[in-house]
Design a protein around this motif. Sequence first.
Motif, PDB file in Angstrom:
ATOM      1  N   VAL A 107       5.789 -32.857 -31.463  1.00 49.50           N
ATOM      2  CA  VAL A 107       4.832 -31.929 -30.897  1.00 49.50           C
ATOM      3  C   VAL A 107       3.738 -32.490 -31.356  1.00 49.50           C
ATOM      4  CG1 VAL A 107       5.858 -29.587 -30.727  1.00 49.50           C
ATOM      5  CG2 VAL A 107       6.334 -30.985 -32.604  1.00 49.50           C
ATOM      6  N   TYR A 108       4.290 -33.098 -32.494  1.00 52.62           N
ATOM      7  CA  TYR A 108       2.318 -33.478 -33.747  1.00 52.62           C
ATOM      8  C   TYR A 108       1.617 -34.928 -32.270  1.00 52.62           C
ATOM      9  CZ  TYR A 108       4.234 -32.416 -37.943  1.00 52.62           C
ATOM     10  OH  TYR A 108       5.122 -31.172 -39.087  1.00 52.62           O
ATOM     11  N   GLU A 149       2.327 -34.954 -29.418  1.00 47.85           N
ATOM     12  CA  GLU A 149       1.220 -33.806 -28.595  1.00 47.85           C
ATOM     13  C   GLU A 149       0.293 -33.318 -28.437  1.00 47.85           C
ATOM     14  OE1 GLU A 149       5.894 -33.219 -25.963  1.00 47.85           O
ATOM     15  OE2 GLU A 149       4.950 -31.525 -27.184  1.00 47.85           O
ATOM     16  N   ALA A 150       0.497 -32.470 -29.404  1.00 36.93           N
ATOM     17  CA  ALA A 150      -1.085 -31.557 -29.880  1.00 36.93           C
ATOM     18  C   ALA A 150      -2.052 -33.011 -30.193  1.00 36.93           C
ATOM     19  CB  ALA A 150      -0.557 -31.315 -31.589  1.00 36.93           C
ATOM     20  N   SER A 151      -1.444 -33.378 -30.899  1.00 29.13           N
ATOM     21  CA  SER A 151      -2.820 -34.918 -30.862  1.00 29.13           C
ATOM     22  C   SER A 151      -3.646 -35.156 -29.801  1.00 29.13           C
ATOM     23  CB  SER A 151      -2.647 -36.079 -31.174  1.00 29.13           C
ATOM     24  OG  SER A 151      -3.313 -37.097 -31.247  1.00 29.13           O
ATOM     25  N   ARG A 152      -2.764 -34.846 -28.448  1.00 33.30           N
ATOM     26  CA  ARG A 152      -3.168 -35.085 -27.308  1.00 33.30           C
ATOM     27  C   ARG A 152      -3.941 -34.123 -26.079  1.00 33.30           C
ATOM     28  NH1 ARG A 152       0.601 -39.098 -23.770  1.00 33.30           N
ATOM     29  NH2 ARG A 152      -1.640 -39.273 -22.849  1.00 33.30           N
ATOM     30  N   THR A 153      -3.297 -33.081 -26.582  1.00 34.16           N
ATOM     31  CA  THR A 153      -3.729 -31.607 -26.336  1.00 34.16           C
ATOM     32  C   THR A 153      -5.619 -31.684 -27.210  1.00 34.16           C
ATOM     33  OG1 THR A 153      -3.000 -30.052 -27.706  1.00 34.16           O
ATOM     34  CG2 THR A 153      -1.767 -30.798 -25.777  1.00 34.16           C
ATOM     35  N   LYS A 169      -3.970 -42.354 -35.526  1.00 33.05           N
ATOM     36  CA  LYS A 169      -3.941 -40.691 -36.678  1.00 33.05           C
ATOM     37  C   LYS A 169      -2.784 -40.288 -36.735  1.00 33.05           C
ATOM     38  CE  LYS A 169      -8.826 -41.592 -36.165  1.00 33.05           C
ATOM     39  NZ  LYS A 169     -10.000 -41.449 -37.323  1.00 33.05           N
ATOM     40  N   VAL A 170      -1.818 -39.596 -36.266  1.00 30.03           N
ATOM     41  CA  VAL A 170      -1.297 -38.732 -36.147  1.00 30.03           C
ATOM     42  C   VAL A 170       0.366 -39.776 -36.711  1.00 30.03           C
ATOM     43  CG1 VAL A 170       0.103 -36.880 -35.750  1.00 30.03           C
ATOM     44  CG2 VAL A 170      -2.217 -37.468 -34.858  1.00 30.03           C
ATOM     45  N   LEU A 228       1.869 -40.398 -40.533  1.00 29.03           N
ATOM     46  CA  LEU A 228       3.412 -39.267 -40.777  1.00 29.03           C
ATOM     47  C   LEU A 228       4.587 -40.432 -41.377  1.00 29.03           C
ATOM     48  CD1 LEU A 228       2.678 -36.667 -38.674  1.00 29.03           C
ATOM     49  CD2 LEU A 228       2.770 -36.494 -41.043  1.00 29.03           C
TER      50      LEU A 228
END
Lengths: 220, 520
Positions: free
Chosen positions: B422-423, B425-429, B440-441, B445
Motif C-alpha cells: 500500500v505504501y 500504491e499510496a505514493s502513486r495515487t 521516495k518511499v 523504508l
Amino acid sequence: MNFVAIKHVTFRYARRQPPVIDDFSCTLNKGEVVGILGASGSGKSSLLRLVAGLELPEKGSIMIDGMMMVNDGLYVDVENRGVGMVFQDYALFPHLNVVENIAFGLHKLKRAARKERVQEMLELVQLTDYAKRYPHELSGGQQQRVALARALAPKPSILLMDEPFSSLDASLKTSIRSELRQILRKAEMTCLLVSHDAADIEAICDRSIRIQKEMAEATA
Amino acid sequence: MLPILYVLLGLFRPTNENWQIVKQYLLTDYVLGSAKLVLFTGFFAALLGVVLAWLVVGYTFPLRRFFRWALVLPLAVPPYIAAYTYSTMTSYTGFIQSTLRNQFDIKLPPGTIEIMSSKGAIFIMTLFLFPYVFMLTRTFLERQSASYIENARLLGRSRLSLFIKVVLPLSRPAIISGVMLVVFEVFSDYGVASYFGMQTVSTAIFQTWFGMYDVDSAIRLAAWLLIVIIGLFVIERFLRRNRQFNATTSQSRPLKPQQMKGIAAWGATAFCSIIFLLAFIVPLTQIIVWTTWTYHKIWRADFIDLMVNSLSGAAIATAVIMIIALLSARTARMLSSSLAYGVSRLMTAGYAIPGAIVAIGVLAVFIALDQRLSTVYEWLGKGEGALVLSLSLSMLITGYIIRFMATGYNAIESGYEKLPRVYTEASRTLGRGNTKSFFKVELPLLKGAVITGFILTIVEIMKELPLTLLLRPFNFDTLATRTYQYAIDERIYDAALPSLLLIGISLISVLLIVRLEKEK
C-alpha cells in the motif's frame, strides 16, 4: 453529464477464477458522496482500486471529470489520474512526519505554495498542533485525518475511501463520522466510499449503492 | 548465471587424454574424500547442533541465556584459520604438548593427537560449522514448538522420548536447512582440505588447474560436482515439501523451558562450555597470543595495502550485488507469484555453488570474451592475443557477485516482505511515478534491510578464500589469501594478525545476525 461514469466493468484476479466484479455500472454527480455497500469479498475494494488505476479491468470503461481513464484501448497510469485515495489502514509513510506526509503529493507546487497548502490542510483536519509528529505517535483517529488531508491536498477530482472506519474504536466512530462528513462538505469533494457497515454509509453519504455477489458467499 | 551454464556444458565437450588419467587414477579418491568429509561433518554437526539447541530452548541451567547466542559465535572463525591454529597448537612444538612436556613431564607418543588427518578435518569442520544447525533449529523450536511440546509433557513423556518422538520430527525442516548449509560449506571448502592434505573434488579442481594446467578437466570435475550439488538442492526441497508444521496453530507463544537442577544442570553448563571453549575461546586466545608475538613484524605499510585491497574489492562487488538485488527483488514483487518465486530461487541458488566452480566458469567466460574482443585490443595497440579482461580485477569481482548474490538478495527480499504494497500504491495515487515512488518511499523504508545486506555480504566476500585464490589478478592479495599463504608456508605465527582481523570482521556480521533475530 455525469462527473464520474463507470460502465460495464468486469474484473477478475486470475484468469480461471470467476469475476469479482461482473458488468458493474454506476454514475456520480459532482460534489456527491456515494457509499458502496456489500459483504466482504463482494468486490467493493476492487472497484475502488479499478477507479484509482491500481488494477486493470477486463472489460468496461471508467470516465472521470470528462476524461476517459480506461477503456478497451486506453489506460491512464495511476499517478496521472488525479485521484485521491484513503487506504483501509491509511498507509501513512512511517518515515515521514505529518507535514511531510501531507506534502508528499504536492511535489509539483512551488515551495511557498506547498507550505500554504499544507497549512490549509492541517487546519481543515485540525491537526496544526501535530505537524511534526510521526504516524506511530498519533491515535487512530488522528492517523485517519492525516490520511484524509494527504489525499485531499493535491486537489483530486475524486476521493476514494476504503473502509475508512474499520481500524477505529466503535466509541470513536460516531464523532469521527460527523467530522468526516463536515470535512467532505467543506472541501466540496466528490467521494466514493466503501464500507460493509450500513450505518457508516447512512451517516455520511448522499446515497448508496449495494453490490451483490452470489459467488462471495460460496467461500464462507 | 552464464558462467555456471558454461561449466555444465563442459560435460558435453569431448574429453582429452588427461581426463582419462584423472578418471582412472584419481577420481575415486576425490569422490570418496569429499563424500567422507560431507557425510561425517553433516552428521556430527547435526547431532551437536540439535542437541545444543534443544538444551538451550527446553531447559534452564546456569548461563543458558549466554550460550543461547554465544554458541553462534564459532561461525566467525573461518574453518581454514581454525585448521592451522589447531594443527599448530597440537603439534610437537605446540602449546599443548610443550606444556605437558615441560610442566608435567608427560611425553605423548607421536600420533596421539593427530589433527592433520581426515578425522581432524571432520573435527574442525563440525566444530566451526555446527552453529548453522544450532541457530536454525533453536529459532524454530523457540517460535513454533511450544504447544506441541507442552502437550507432550502433559501426556507424560519422559525427557528422552520427548526429544526423539517430538522435538526431532518437529524440527526436521529446520535441521535439514541447517545441515544443507553445512554441506554446501564443506563442498565449497578448499582451505581446510588442502592444508590437511586431503583429496576432495574442490582440491582436485585446483590441482588439475594449477598443477596440470588442464582447464578442461578442471571444468569437467566442476561440472560433476555441480550436478551432485543440484541434486542435493532438489532433495532438500523435496524433503522440506509438505513439512510446514506451523500451519495448525497460529499463535507462536514462546516455549517455557523446564527447570533442570543439580548435576544435570551443571552437566549441561559444562557441555555447552566445553563446546564454546573449543570452538571459539581456545582458537581465538591462541591467535591473540601469536599476534602479540608477530605484531610488529607484520603490521607494515603493505599490510594497509592488503586491507585496502580486501575492502575495496569486496565493497565494489557488494555495491553491485545490492543494486542488482534491489532491482530484481522489486521486479519479482511486481510479477505473478509463481514467476516471482522462480526469480528468487534462481537468485539465491548461488550460495550452494562452491567458489571453485564459480571461479572456473567465470574464467572460461572471460577468456572467451577476450578472444572475441581481440580485434578491439589490436586496434587499441595491445598486440595479438592480449588478455585484458581476464587479467583484470573485474573477473574477481564478477566471481564474487555470482557467488554472493544470495546473501544480499535474501536481505532485500525479507525487507520487501515486511513492506506492505500500500505504501507504493499510496505514493502513486498521490501522483508520484514508479521510479519516484521507489526512491521516495521504498528505499527509505528498506534502509535497514539494505544496510544489513551490505554488511553481511561484504563480510562474506572478505572471508572468501578459494574464489579469490583462483581469480585474483597477479599480485593482488587480500587478508584471506595472505593468511592462507602464510599458513601453507608454515609461517603460522605470521598468519595470526590477518586471521585475527578476519575473525573480528566476521564477528561483526555474526553479532548483526544475532541482533536481527532478537528483533524479529
